[in-house]
Enzyme design. Structure first.
Site, PDB file in Angstrom:
ATOM      1  N   GLU A 183      36.648  33.177  41.023  1.00 17.71           N
ATOM      2  CA  GLU A 183      36.408  32.665  42.485  1.00 17.71           C
ATOM      3  C   GLU A 183      35.094  31.916  42.484  1.00 17.71           C
ATOM      4  OE1 GLU A 183      36.127  36.077  45.205  1.00 17.71           O
ATOM      5  OE2 GLU A 183      38.401  36.007  45.615  1.00 17.71           O
ATOM      6  N   GLU A 252      45.291  37.451  43.972  1.00 20.79           N
ATOM      7  CA  GLU A 252      44.812  38.420  44.763  1.00 20.79           C
ATOM      8  C   GLU A 252      45.267  38.459  46.375  1.00 20.79           C
ATOM      9  OE1 GLU A 252      40.790  39.399  44.806  1.00 20.79           O
ATOM     10  OE2 GLU A 252      40.490  39.039  42.675  1.00 20.79           O
TER      11      GLU A 252
END
Ligand SMILES: *[C@@H]1O[C@H](CO)[C@@H](O)[C@H](O)[C@H]1NC(C)=O
Ligand SMILES: *[C@@H]1O[C@H](CO)[C@@H](O)[C@H](O)[C@H]1NC(C)=O
Ligand SMILES: CC(=O)N[C@H]1CO[C@H](CO)[C@@H](O)[C@@H]1O
Length: 373
Positions: A183, A252
């Site tokens: 991320e 995710e």
């Protein structure tokens, strides 16, 4: 009497497939599919972090994942757990990554190994060992020599361990994907131009480790080729990768959320979760991962902060104690069966979309012979 040579060959093939030995092939990808053992696949994955349960629980958790229709188990690798003191490694007990990967393999599932080594994960210091902080001149997660040296050393250490045990799919093992960084695209603006050089370096460093399986970067829209950029979120149907040569991967999909001390116990209705998954595959998805499928427990002082509880239950399909959570687990299992019935059609082409009116849309996957009913 010995069976005829062709039969012998087939028997051998069956035997070695059972032992997960026969299919040593590099994993590749195209616009619609991951290519594993020469087959183009649409895959359903779930996160189980090995140190958030005990090795005694692993076989049961993985069996329940398999019964729930998963193809892949996804885990982070936790640097500060494995190297609490610089140069001193620990892979015992709950930290036994090789045993975990082998347990997944023996259930016949694949592994997505997210090395990071920055992992966030509501884990203490995002997985960074504290000693890293005290290296002179270090700056984390940017174009900084001391940091890159340590990051490369640890990443290579894990890759070498996996290679020695022949755990990559290219060696006949279960690992079909791997992640570098985590991320970073959510924070890279704070690093200025060095962010770009760092991401390029991370990509080529990872690629140079020559695992024979693709690397992904999640939430990194500028991930350089051949790294696949992937989506994290509650909904990813609108996501498109940064190249038409890359498949649409959701690393995710938050099945619930983590619990803060004093916070509400998280709850995500399975209807909403299942809808988001169905819609992701409807809109051209290739690989979807539940974060978490089993959340487990933050043992010791491993939970990140501030105020994140020791329970990492996550309202996941398998609860903190390893018991299936209904109706979540069963509803998703039925959805997975339906998706798998359509796998051949899903990988065949891009869908065409037709609107039949407000909130009514048809995604048509043309495929012959029909396999989806
Ligand atoms: C995987 O690809 C590498 C590099 O392209 C090659 O050297 C290796 O032989 C391949 N392995 C398999 C099992 O095909
Ligand atoms: C990073 O890599 C991309 C594509 O490989 C290239 O276009 C870009 O110029 C590179 N950026 C830097 C700062 O190295
Ligand atoms: C990428 C994405 O969808 N992120 C969302 C994750 O969920 C939070 C709420 O918890 C949103 O604020 C983010 O936009």
């Amino acid at each position: 009497m010995a069976p005829p040579p062709l039969l012998q060959f087939l028997l051998l093939l069956l035997l070695c497939c059972d032992l997960q030995l026969c299919a040593a092939a590099n994993v590749s990808y195209d616009h619609r599919a991951l290519v594993v053992d020469g087959s183009r696949r649409v895959l359903i994955s779930g996160s189980i972090h090995y140190p958030r349960s005990t090795p005694e629980m692993w076989p049961d958790l993985i069996d329940k994942s398999k019964d729930g229709g998963l193809d892949v188990i996804e885990t982070y690798v936790f640097w500060n757990l494995h190297e609490p003191v610089q140069g001193q490694y620990d892979f015992e007990g709950r930290k036994d990554l090789v045993r975990f990967v082998k347990t997944v393999a023996s259930a016949g599932l694949y592994v997505h190994l997210r090395i990071g080594p920055y992992v966030c994960a509501e884990w203490n210091y995002g997985g960074f060992p504290v000693w890293l902080h005290f290296i002179p001149g270090i700056k984390f997660r940017t174009d900084n020599e001391p940091f890159k040296r340590e990051m490369q050393r640890f990443t290579a250490k894990i890759v070498d361990m996996m290679k020695q045990e022949k755990l990559y799919a290219s060696q006949g093992g279960p690992i079909i994907l791997s992640q570098i960084e985590n991320e970073y695209g959510n924070v890279d603006e704070h690093y200025g131009p060095a962010a770009k050089t760092y991401i390029n370096w991370s990509a080529s460093m990872a690629t140079s480790l020559d695992t024979g399986v693709p690397w992904v970067m999640c939430q990194q829209s500028d991930a350089p080729d051949p790294i696949i950029n992937t989506c994290n979120g509650f909904y990813c149907d609108q996501f498109t990768p940064n190249s038409n040569q890359k498949p649409k991967i959701w690393t995710e999909n938050w099945s619930g959320w983590f619990l803060d001390f004093g916070g509400r116990v998280p709850y995500r209705p399975v209807e909403d979760l299942a809808f988001s998954v169905a819609r992701f595959f409807q809109r051209g998805g290739t690989f979807q991962n539940y974060y978490m499928y089993h959340g487990g427990t933050n043992f010791g002082r491993s939970s990140g902060g501030p105020f994140i509880s020791t329970s990492y239950d996550y309202d996941a399909p398998i609860d903190e104690y390893g018991i299936v959570r209904q109706p979540k687990w069963g509803h998703l299992r039925d959805l997975h069966k339906a998706i798998k019935l359509c796998e051949k059609a899903l990988i065949a082409t891009d869908p065409t979309y037709t609107s039949l009116g407000p909130n009514l849309e048809v995604s048509n996957y043309a495929y012959y012979p029909t396999s989806c009913i």
